[in-house]
Design a protein around this motif. Sequence first.
Motif, mmCIF file in Angstrom:
data_model
loop_
_atom_site.group_PDB
_atom_site.id
_atom_site.type_symbol
_atom_site.label_atom_id
_atom_site.label_comp_id
_atom_site.label_asym_id
_atom_site.label_seq_id
_atom_site.Cartn_x
_atom_site.Cartn_y
_atom_site.Cartn_z
ATOM 1 N N GLY A 14 0.777 -1.222 0.000
ATOM 2 C CA GLY A 14 0.000 0.000 0.000
ATOM 3 C C GLY A 14 0.812 1.278 0.000
ATOM 4 N N ARG A 15 2.121 1.186 0.097
ATOM 5 C CA ARG A 15 2.948 2.388 0.098
ATOM 6 C C ARG A 15 3.062 2.945 -1.320
ATOM 7 N NH1 ARG A 15 8.127 2.482 3.870
ATOM 8 N NH2 ARG A 15 7.584 4.683 3.639
ATOM 9 N N ASN A 16 3.188 4.255 -1.428
ATOM 10 C CA ASN A 16 3.378 4.917 -2.715
ATOM 11 C C ASN A 16 4.859 5.257 -2.866
ATOM 12 O OD1 ASN A 16 0.609 4.996 -3.527
ATOM 13 N ND2 ASN A 16 0.284 6.606 -2.019
ATOM 14 N N ILE A 17 5.569 4.445 -3.657
ATOM 15 C CA ILE A 17 7.022 4.545 -3.747
ATOM 16 C C ILE A 17 7.425 5.009 -5.138
ATOM 17 C CG2 ILE A 17 9.196 3.280 -3.590
ATOM 18 C CD1 ILE A 17 7.839 1.387 -1.614
ATOM 19 N N THR A 18 8.267 6.032 -5.168
ATOM 20 C CA THR A 18 8.840 6.498 -6.421
ATOM 21 C C THR A 18 10.255 5.942 -6.544
ATOM 22 O OG1 THR A 18 7.542 8.531 -6.523
ATOM 23 C CG2 THR A 18 9.638 8.516 -7.702
ATOM 24 N N VAL A 19 10.535 5.272 -7.648
ATOM 25 C CA VAL A 19 11.863 4.734 -7.932
ATOM 26 C C VAL A 19 12.531 5.642 -8.954
ATOM 27 C CG1 VAL A 19 13.169 2.804 -8.889
ATOM 28 C CG2 VAL A 19 11.224 2.363 -7.373
ATOM 29 N N ALA A 20 13.694 6.169 -8.607
ATOM 30 C CA ALA A 20 14.430 7.081 -9.490
ATOM 31 C C ALA A 20 15.435 6.299 -10.317
ATOM 32 C CB ALA A 20 15.137 8.151 -8.666
ATOM 33 N N GLY A 21 15.183 6.206 -11.619
ATOM 34 C CA GLY A 21 16.135 5.560 -12.514
ATOM 35 C C GLY A 21 15.599 4.302 -13.142
ATOM 36 N N LEU A 22 15.770 4.197 -14.443
ATOM 37 C CA LEU A 22 15.255 3.067 -15.208
ATOM 38 C C LEU A 22 16.395 2.146 -15.641
ATOM 39 C CD1 LEU A 22 12.504 2.032 -16.216
ATOM 40 C CD2 LEU A 22 12.828 3.371 -18.292
ATOM 41 N N GLY A 23 17.447 2.092 -14.832
ATOM 42 C CA GLY A 23 18.551 1.174 -15.092
ATOM 43 C C GLY A 23 18.320 -0.164 -14.420
ATOM 44 N N VAL A 24 19.380 -0.972 -14.329
ATOM 45 C CA VAL A 24 19.263 -2.334 -13.798
ATOM 46 C C VAL A 24 18.777 -2.334 -12.360
ATOM 47 C CG1 VAL A 24 20.555 -4.411 -13.199
ATOM 48 C CG2 VAL A 24 20.999 -3.264 -15.362
ATOM 49 N N SER A 25 19.404 -1.508 -11.500
ATOM 50 C CA SER A 25 19.019 -1.528 -10.088
ATOM 51 C C SER A 25 17.632 -0.927 -9.892
ATOM 52 C CB SER A 25 20.048 -0.781 -9.239
ATOM 53 O OG SER A 25 20.104 0.587 -9.587
ATOM 54 N N GLY A 26 17.284 0.111 -10.668
ATOM 55 C CA GLY A 26 15.964 0.714 -10.552
ATOM 56 C C GLY A 26 14.863 -0.253 -10.950
ATOM 57 N N ILE A 27 15.055 -0.949 -12.043
ATOM 58 C CA ILE A 27 14.064 -1.929 -12.493
ATOM 59 C C ILE A 27 13.918 -3.049 -11.475
ATOM 60 C CG2 ILE A 27 13.646 -3.712 -14.235
ATOM 61 C CD1 ILE A 27 14.845 -1.772 -16.306
ATOM 62 N N SER A 28 15.041 -3.524 -10.945
ATOM 63 C CA SER A 28 15.004 -4.586 -9.930
ATOM 64 C C SER A 28 14.217 -4.141 -8.701
ATOM 65 C CB SER A 28 16.431 -4.964 -9.523
ATOM 66 O OG SER A 28 16.430 -5.782 -8.371
ATOM 67 N N ALA A 29 14.513 -2.930 -8.198
ATOM 68 C CA ALA A 29 13.815 -2.426 -7.013
ATOM 69 C C ALA A 29 12.335 -2.235 -7.293
ATOM 70 C CB ALA A 29 14.446 -1.109 -6.562
ATOM 71 N N ALA A 30 12.006 -1.696 -8.464
ATOM 72 C CA ALA A 30 10.604 -1.457 -8.802
ATOM 73 C C ALA A 30 9.816 -2.757 -8.822
ATOM 74 C CB ALA A 30 10.509 -0.757 -10.158
ATOM 75 N N ARG A 31 10.366 -3.770 -9.455
ATOM 76 C CA ARG A 31 9.668 -5.059 -9.533
ATOM 77 C C ARG A 31 9.517 -5.699 -8.153
ATOM 78 N NH1 ARG A 31 12.691 -7.009 -15.081
ATOM 79 N NH2 ARG A 31 10.963 -6.502 -16.509
ATOM 80 N N ALA A 32 10.585 -5.620 -7.365
ATOM 81 C CA ALA A 32 10.519 -6.223 -6.035
ATOM 82 C C ALA A 32 9.474 -5.536 -5.165
ATOM 83 C CB ALA A 32 11.890 -6.153 -5.372
ATOM 84 N N LEU A 33 9.470 -4.216 -5.160
ATOM 85 C CA LEU A 33 8.544 -3.477 -4.309
ATOM 86 C C LEU A 33 7.110 -3.635 -4.786
ATOM 87 C CD1 LEU A 33 10.755 -0.319 -3.801
ATOM 88 C CD2 LEU A 33 10.239 -2.079 -2.092
ATOM 89 N N ALA A 34 6.898 -3.663 -6.093
ATOM 90 C CA ALA A 34 5.553 -3.914 -6.613
ATOM 91 C C ALA A 34 5.095 -5.309 -6.221
ATOM 92 C CB ALA A 34 5.537 -3.750 -8.129
ATOM 93 N N GLY A 35 6.022 -6.269 -6.251
ATOM 94 C CA GLY A 35 5.681 -7.630 -5.842
ATOM 95 C C GLY A 35 5.333 -7.738 -4.373
ATOM 96 N N LEU A 36 5.813 -6.799 -3.576
ATOM 97 C CA LEU A 36 5.490 -6.779 -2.150
ATOM 98 C C LEU A 36 4.258 -5.934 -1.838
ATOM 99 C CD1 LEU A 36 9.145 -6.416 -0.822
ATOM 100 C CD2 LEU A 36 7.682 -8.424 -0.612
ATOM 101 N N GLY A 37 3.572 -5.481 -2.876
ATOM 102 C CA GLY A 37 2.302 -4.796 -2.672
ATOM 103 C C GLY A 37 2.355 -3.295 -2.696
ATOM 104 N N ALA A 38 3.517 -2.706 -3.011
ATOM 105 C CA ALA A 38 3.617 -1.252 -3.075
ATOM 106 C C ALA A 38 3.071 -0.748 -4.415
ATOM 107 C CB ALA A 38 5.064 -0.810 -2.907
#
Length: 479
Positions: A14-38
Amino acid sequence: MGSRKVTFASDWQGRNITVAGLGVSGISAARALAGLGASVTVVDGGSGAAHEERAARLRAEGIAVRLGDAESLPPGTDLVVTSPGWKPTSPLFAAAAEAGVDVIGDVEVAWRLRGPDAAPWLAVTGTNGKTTTTQMLASILQAAGLRTAAIGNIGTPIVDVILEGDDAYDVLAVELSSYQLHWAPSVRAHSATVLNLAPDHLDWHGSMEAYAADKGRVYEGNHVACVYNVADKATEDLVREADVEEGCRAIGFTLNAPAPSQLGVVDGILVDRAFVPDRQKQAQELAEISDVQPPAPHNIANALAAAALARAFGVQATAVRDGLRAFRPDAHRIEHVADVAEVAYVDDSKATNTHAAQASLAAYESIVWIAGGLAKGATFDELVTGAAKRLRGVVLIGADRALIREALARHAPEVPVVDLDRTDTGAMSEAVRRAAELAQPGDTVLMAPACASMDMFTNYNKRGEAFADAVRELGSTRA
């Protein structure tokens, strides 16, 4: 994703998270956090086909992506997760600060995702040698029969590894850049090392003091050992300033004979006087210098740092030896390419700053040096002064070669210099041919540019490949 996905979903759901950067680490973090319900929004100032392709893949997974605007904070954001390269002065972070929103990095996310039984981290940072040391450490840990991986600033994104679960690894070898450490306030390693400190990335950090402070974060909260470089007092100073766990020890590494609580070298043997029952009277043999490839001084220092971290984790001496014997460094790190007409040709394209080039130049007695590229604000007087007696000749390439030429004129005026005023694809071939003309049997033609590569090449790997190709071409003409 491992068992922890359910355990920790409530922390992110339920958190609203902004990920800065569309590189490898940004994509990884975005997918992980979305998978955890953010609810995740990725922002990136870039555009073009590659960005659009990555954005389309994320959007298909239900992740919002905003391209072309990396300055304004998406409405409702309650946390920003940044990719390592984004400067602290970025307008997005100013907007976050004004809104009272925290900014953290992907390493901090990974640390917060760890469960109570997660594998401890053995952390490595420094201006140069981080990747080699981390990989050496992983090789030693594997030789000890431990389940491990070399992660962080290299290889698989750190969040992906952490989400494999608490029971996937026994211990992790973690390379951390100064960028990553800046955004990772909570990380507390089992043991850590700062290999060395020299001016680098000052445009990002703002000053040498800020750069050193970010490196020093790796020691905060260490449990067992803070490993420092005896030859680089600044690293020991960072240990003294760190707030560590009760009982955590300062452990030095040196290329000389070690004092108590140090690892060092005696008669060609790497020895340990830190993790032995009687440090005053005992020394444990770990490996021979010949077990380290290549056995250049700075690489032996890397091996000692890796050994210190492994020994802090309880690894036996035989595993240190076996791990070092099994390890081979990545390409373009003081890599012997070939011998042509009794001259050795060595590729150290990874030497992208003066500190790295200094270590490489110190490994050989008589050198024809190929140098130059993008200086990134560096000066070369100290580097040239230290290497002058070893230089048979110099071939200069790249956009900022004049800075090195001027330093040579001041401090090594007797050394022949070839200044190549070209940046086309044939420039490296000519550089190697001209270096061969200067070299004599027994010399080393060393490409240690002391500069970044992007003026002429996509990256340092491409520069190294061009050098190796040119050496092979030279060899075929002289066969």
